[in-house]
Design a protein around this motif. Structure first.
Motif, mmCIF file in Angstrom:
data_model
loop_
_atom_site.group_PDB
_atom_site.id
_atom_site.type_symbol
_atom_site.label_atom_id
_atom_site.label_comp_id
_atom_site.label_asym_id
_atom_site.label_seq_id
_atom_site.Cartn_x
_atom_site.Cartn_y
_atom_site.Cartn_z
ATOM 1 N N ALA A 96 88.681 103.262 -6.353
ATOM 2 C CA ALA A 96 88.812 102.293 -7.432
ATOM 3 C C ALA A 96 89.806 102.787 -8.476
ATOM 4 O O ALA A 96 90.177 103.967 -8.495
ATOM 5 N N THR A 123 89.052 97.676 -6.603
ATOM 6 C CA THR A 123 88.746 98.655 -5.566
ATOM 7 C C THR A 123 89.582 98.397 -4.324
ATOM 8 O O THR A 123 90.129 97.310 -4.136
ATOM 9 N N CYS A 144 82.701 98.826 -2.110
ATOM 10 C CA CYS A 144 83.839 97.917 -2.113
ATOM 11 C C CYS A 144 83.431 96.471 -1.857
ATOM 12 O O CYS A 144 84.291 95.587 -1.846
#
Length: 131
Positions: free
Chosen positions: A38, A53, A108
């Motif tokens: 990220a 991300t 994610c």
């Protein structure tokens, strides 16, 4: 032990562009591919804010509203490097920028992130945008 190192920060005038990089010290490319990485930033007096991300293997990205349209996250699996391309910078983008990571790809899947979501952090790189 995995370590992260950000680079590419600096001073730029409003409207300009910068490309930040984040290198991961990891020997296995396969292991690198499994990470969720990220970009966060922290402006003076403000909380650390997640910008987006990237799931390293497939290169899938998710962006926060603050970064959409101006920020692009990408990665180079061979170099084990992730990047943040920033354009049309404004003074409000002035902050310390960090690239945290987690070896759980599930991070994610989130659309919002907190500092506690990522256990591995670099030292950050400073971006200053002048008007």
């Amino acid at each position: 032990q995995v370590q992260l190192a950000e680079s590419g920060g600096g001073s730029v005038q409003a409207g300009g562009s910068l490309r930040l990089s984040c290198s991961m010290s990891i020997s296995s490319s396969a292991a690198y591919s499994g990470y969720c990485m990220a970009w966060f930033r922290q402006a003076p007096g403000k909380e650390r804010e997640g910008l987006g991300t990237i799931f390293i293997g497939p290169g899938e990205t998710v962006y926060a509203d603050s970064g959409k349209g101006r920020f692009t996250i990408s990665r180079d699996n061979d170099k084990k490097t992730m990047s943040l391309q920033m354009s049309d910078l404004i003074p409000e983008d002035t902050a310390m920028y960090y690239c945290p990571a987690d070896d759980s790809w599930r991070k994610c899947l989130q659309v919002r992130w907190s500092v506690s979501d990522f256990p591995i952090w670099g030292q950050g790189t400073q971006v200053t945008v002048s008007s």
